[in-house]
Scaffold this motif. Structure first.
Motif, PDB file in Angstrom:
ATOM      1  N   ALA A   1       5.818 -11.824  -3.787  1.00 27.84           N
ATOM      2  CA  ALA A   1       4.851 -12.070  -2.709  1.00 27.84           C
ATOM      3  C   ALA A   1       5.563 -12.413  -1.404  1.00 27.84           C
ATOM      4  O   ALA A   1       5.192 -11.923  -0.327  1.00 27.84           O
ATOM      5  N   ARG A   2       6.592 -13.235  -1.479  1.00 26.54           N
ATOM      6  CA  ARG A   2       7.343 -13.605  -0.262  1.00 26.54           C
ATOM      7  C   ARG A   2       8.091 -12.410   0.318  1.00 26.54           C
ATOM      8  O   ARG A   2       8.143 -12.242   1.533  1.00 26.54           O
ATOM      9  N   LYS A   3       8.662 -11.582  -0.567  1.00 32.40           N
ATOM     10  CA  LYS A   3       9.349 -10.367  -0.099  1.00 32.40           C
ATOM     11  C   LYS A   3       8.358  -9.442   0.609  1.00 32.40           C
ATOM     12  O   LYS A   3       8.659  -8.855   1.651  1.00 32.40           O
ATOM     13  N   CYS A   4       7.166  -9.323   0.051  1.00 29.16           N
ATOM     14  CA  CYS A   4       6.137  -8.468   0.663  1.00 29.16           C
ATOM     15  C   CYS A   4       5.694  -9.025   2.019  1.00 29.16           C
ATOM     16  O   CYS A   4       5.514  -8.265   2.976  1.00 29.16           O
ATOM     17  N   LEU A   5       5.512 -10.333   2.101  1.00 30.40           N
ATOM     18  CA  LEU A   5       5.118 -10.944   3.375  1.00 30.40           C
ATOM     19  C   LEU A   5       6.192 -10.731   4.441  1.00 30.40           C
ATOM     20  O   LEU A   5       5.884 -10.398   5.586  1.00 30.40           O
ATOM     21  N   ASP A   6       7.445 -10.915   4.055  1.00 33.66           N
ATOM     22  CA  ASP A   6       8.539 -10.678   4.997  1.00 33.66           C
ATOM     23  C   ASP A   6       8.557  -9.217   5.449  1.00 33.66           C
ATOM     24  O   ASP A   6       8.744  -8.918   6.619  1.00 33.66           O
ATOM     25  N   PHE A   7       8.348  -8.317   4.487  1.00 32.24           N
ATOM     26  CA  PHE A   7       8.327  -6.893   4.813  1.00 32.24           C
ATOM     27  C   PHE A   7       7.200  -6.583   5.798  1.00 32.24           C
ATOM     28  O   PHE A   7       7.396  -5.861   6.778  1.00 32.24           O
ATOM     29  N   LEU A   8       6.010  -7.110   5.535  1.00 31.29           N
ATOM     30  CA  LEU A   8       4.861  -6.833   6.400  1.00 31.29           C
ATOM     31  C   LEU A   8       5.053  -7.415   7.801  1.00 31.29           C
ATOM     32  O   LEU A   8       4.629  -6.818   8.795  1.00 31.29           O
ATOM     33  N   LYS A   9       5.685  -8.580   7.896  1.00 29.74           N
ATOM     34  CA  LYS A   9       5.967  -9.171   9.212  1.00 29.74           C
ATOM     35  C   LYS A   9       6.893  -8.281  10.020  1.00 29.74           C
ATOM     36  O   LYS A   9       6.696  -8.081  11.216  1.00 29.74           O
ATOM     37  N   ASN A  10       7.910  -7.766   9.347  1.00 36.63           N
ATOM     38  CA  ASN A  10       8.907  -6.954  10.042  1.00 36.63           C
ATOM     39  C   ASN A  10       8.500  -5.493  10.179  1.00 36.63           C
ATOM     40  O   ASN A  10       9.048  -4.787  11.018  1.00 36.63           O
ATOM     41  N   SER A  11       7.558  -5.020   9.390  1.00 36.63           N
ATOM     42  CA  SER A  11       7.198  -3.604   9.444  1.00 36.63           C
ATOM     43  C   SER A  11       6.527  -3.237  10.760  1.00 36.63           C
ATOM     44  O   SER A  11       6.627  -2.102  11.212  1.00 36.63           O
TER      45      SER A  11
ATOM     46  N   GLY B   1       0.782  -1.227   0.000  1.00 35.31           N
ATOM     47  CA  GLY B   1       0.000   0.000   0.000  1.00 35.31           C
ATOM     48  C   GLY B   1       0.816   1.281   0.000  1.00 35.31           C
ATOM     49  O   GLY B   1       0.250   2.369   0.058  1.00 35.31           O
ATOM     50  N   ASN B   2       2.119   1.195  -0.063  1.00 32.98           N
ATOM     51  CA  ASN B   2       2.975   2.378  -0.032  1.00 32.98           C
ATOM     52  C   ASN B   2       3.865   2.343  -1.274  1.00 32.98           C
ATOM     53  O   ASN B   2       4.632   1.397  -1.464  1.00 32.98           O
ATOM     54  N   PRO B   3       3.804   3.383  -2.132  1.00 34.13           N
ATOM     55  CA  PRO B   3       4.580   3.339  -3.371  1.00 34.13           C
ATOM     56  C   PRO B   3       6.099   3.288  -3.152  1.00 34.13           C
ATOM     57  O   PRO B   3       6.818   2.649  -3.926  1.00 34.13           O
ATOM     58  N   PHE B   4       6.580   3.931  -2.112  1.00 33.06           N
ATOM     59  CA  PHE B   4       8.027   3.917  -1.862  1.00 33.06           C
ATOM     60  C   PHE B   4       8.499   2.526  -1.423  1.00 33.06           C
ATOM     61  O   PHE B   4       9.533   2.037  -1.894  1.00 33.06           O
ATOM     62  N   ASP B   5       7.732   1.917  -0.533  1.00 33.61           N
ATOM     63  CA  ASP B   5       8.073   0.551  -0.114  1.00 33.61           C
ATOM     64  C   ASP B   5       7.926  -0.425  -1.284  1.00 33.61           C
ATOM     65  O   ASP B   5       8.700  -1.372  -1.421  1.00 33.61           O
ATOM     66  N   ALA B   6       6.926  -0.187  -2.133  1.00 32.00           N
ATOM     67  CA  ALA B   6       6.714  -1.053  -3.298  1.00 32.00           C
ATOM     68  C   ALA B   6       7.905  -0.983  -4.246  1.00 32.00           C
ATOM     69  O   ALA B   6       8.327  -2.002  -4.801  1.00 32.00           O
ATOM     70  N   GLU B   7       8.470   0.223  -4.425  1.00 29.41           N
ATOM     71  CA  GLU B   7       9.662   0.358  -5.271  1.00 29.41           C
ATOM     72  C   GLU B   7      10.834  -0.428  -4.687  1.00 29.41           C
ATOM     73  O   GLU B   7      11.543  -1.128  -5.417  1.00 29.41           O
ATOM     74  N   ASP B   8      11.033  -0.295  -3.383  1.00 22.36           N
ATOM     75  CA  ASP B   8      12.122  -1.023  -2.721  1.00 22.36           C
ATOM     76  C   ASP B   8      11.936  -2.529  -2.860  1.00 22.36           C
ATOM     77  O   ASP B   8      12.887  -3.271  -3.138  1.00 22.36           O
ATOM     78  N   LEU B   9      10.712  -2.980  -2.653  1.00 22.69           N
ATOM     79  CA  LEU B   9      10.434  -4.414  -2.737  1.00 22.69           C
ATOM     80  C   LEU B   9      10.577  -4.933  -4.172  1.00 22.69           C
ATOM     81  O   LEU B   9      10.992  -6.077  -4.379  1.00 22.69           O
ATOM     82  N   THR B  10      10.246  -4.087  -5.138  1.00 23.53           N
ATOM     83  CA  THR B  10      10.435  -4.477  -6.538  1.00 23.53           C
ATOM     84  C   THR B  10      11.916  -4.695  -6.823  1.00 23.53           C
ATOM     85  O   THR B  10      12.307  -5.700  -7.438  1.00 23.53           O
ATOM     86  N   GLN B  11      12.737  -3.766  -6.334  1.00 19.03           N
ATOM     87  CA  GLN B  11      14.185  -3.925  -6.516  1.00 19.03           C
ATOM     88  C   GLN B  11      14.697  -5.182  -5.814  1.00 19.03           C
ATOM     89  O   GLN B  11      15.492  -5.941  -6.376  1.00 19.03           O
ATOM     90  N   GLU B  12      14.232  -5.408  -4.579  1.00 21.96           N
ATOM     91  CA  GLU B  12      14.664  -6.603  -3.843  1.00 21.96           C
ATOM     92  C   GLU B  12      14.234  -7.882  -4.559  1.00 21.96           C
ATOM     93  O   GLU B  12      14.963  -8.884  -4.559  1.00 21.96           O
ATOM     94  N   THR B  13      13.061  -7.857  -5.171  1.00 21.14           N
ATOM     95  CA  THR B  13      12.576  -9.026  -5.909  1.00 21.14           C
ATOM     96  C   THR B  13      13.502  -9.352  -7.078  1.00 21.14           C
ATOM     97  O   THR B  13      13.905 -10.510  -7.254  1.00 21.14           O
ATOM     98  N   PHE B  14      13.838  -8.334  -7.858  1.00 24.20           N
ATOM     99  CA  PHE B  14      14.717  -8.583  -8.997  1.00 24.20           C
ATOM    100  C   PHE B  14      16.135  -8.950  -8.567  1.00 24.20           C
ATOM    101  O   PHE B  14      16.788  -9.758  -9.223  1.00 24.20           O
ATOM    102  N   LEU B  15      16.601  -8.393  -7.450  1.00 25.04           N
ATOM    103  CA  LEU B  15      17.912  -8.797  -6.934  1.00 25.04           C
ATOM    104  C   LEU B  15      17.912 -10.270  -6.526  1.00 25.04           C
ATOM    105  O   LEU B  15      18.854 -11.013  -6.819  1.00 25.04           O
ATOM    106  N   ALA B  16      16.856 -10.675  -5.811  1.00 26.36           N
ATOM    107  CA  ALA B  16      16.748 -12.072  -5.388  1.00 26.36           C
ATOM    108  C   ALA B  16      16.650 -13.002  -6.605  1.00 26.36           C
ATOM    109  O   ALA B  16      17.244 -14.086  -6.627  1.00 26.36           O
ATOM    110  N   ALA B  17      15.911 -12.564  -7.635  1.00 30.29           N
ATOM    111  CA  ALA B  17      15.771 -13.372  -8.850  1.00 30.29           C
ATOM    112  C   ALA B  17      17.126 -13.502  -9.546  1.00 30.29           C
ATOM    113  O   ALA B  17      17.498 -14.588 -10.002  1.00 30.29           O
ATOM    114  N   TYR B  18      17.864 -12.404  -9.614  1.00 26.31           N
ATOM    115  CA  TYR B  18      19.176 -12.436 -10.262  1.00 26.31           C
ATOM    116  C   TYR B  18      20.133 -13.361  -9.512  1.00 26.31           C
ATOM    117  O   TYR B  18      20.881 -14.118 -10.126  1.00 26.31           O
TER     118      TYR B  18
END
Length: 188
Positions: free
Chosen positions: A55-65, A18-35
């Motif tokens: 989805a897993r990156k987002c779940l981890d983020f929400l748990k820790n947020s 629900g936050n565009p800034f966090d979504a950008e960070d998570l998008t980057q983390e997703t592609f880093l993990a994929a790479y």
């Protein structure tokens, strides 16, 4: 791969957090993990694989947020315990103490002295025993008996209030506000 799925992964992350800034960070983390795990990927269902990582990156983020959130000023002060009693609380506490003392003064000696020291002055049985140079068990027994006598006096005053037609809610209030410490067994 990034150009093809960037918008999809961003929208998945934005929908999850629900936050565009966090979504950008998570998008980057997703592609880093994929790479980093590209060597382990078999090459099939690339879109599903990336969405699952996101989805897993987002779940981890929400748990820790929840642990990372900083409360607002209002939330912070709302959580602080109120160290000052209201005027009503102060009045009720004083009234309760004066009623307890008045009931203690109605007892016969030695229960009167022990009850006043224990219930009004809040001395422990050990402190009273040392002060009067008496056996601890003797003082504990006297406190126990004084407590039973005080309960009877309190019940009698309530019964008297009901017979005389006084408001029984006042009697209930007095009984509720006049609490004697130590509800079980011998006092400490």
């Amino acid at each position: 791969m990034i150009d093809q799925y960037q918008n999809l992964i961003y929208s998945v992350c934005l929908k999850a957090v629900g936050n565009p800034f966090d979504a950008e960070d998570l998008t980057q983390e997703t592609f880093l993990a994929a790479y980093k795990n590209l060597a382990d990927f078999d090459g099939t269902y690339e879109k599903a694989w990336l969405c699952k990582i996101a989805a897993r990156k987002c779940l981890d983020f929400l748990k820790n947020s929840g642990r990372r959130t900083i409360p607002t000023e209002e939330e912070y002060f709302a959580r602080l315990p109120d160290s000052h009693n209201s005027a009503e609380d102060t009045y009720l506490q004083r009234e309760s103490q004066s009623q307890t003392e008045a009931l203690c003064r109605k007892l016969k000696s030695p229960y009167r002295e022990v009850a006043i020291e224990h219930f009004c002055l809040e001395l422990s049985a050990r402190e009273i025993a040392i002060k009067h140079q008496k056996n601890l068990k003797t003082i504990q027994t006297q406190i126990y008996r004084a407590k039973a006598m005080l309960k009877k006096l309190l019940e009698r005053s309530d019964a008297y209030d009901q017979r005389t037609g006084k408001d029984s809610s006042a009697a209930k209030s007095r009984r509720r506000n006049t609490r004697l410490p130590g509800n079980s067994g011998f006092p400490e």
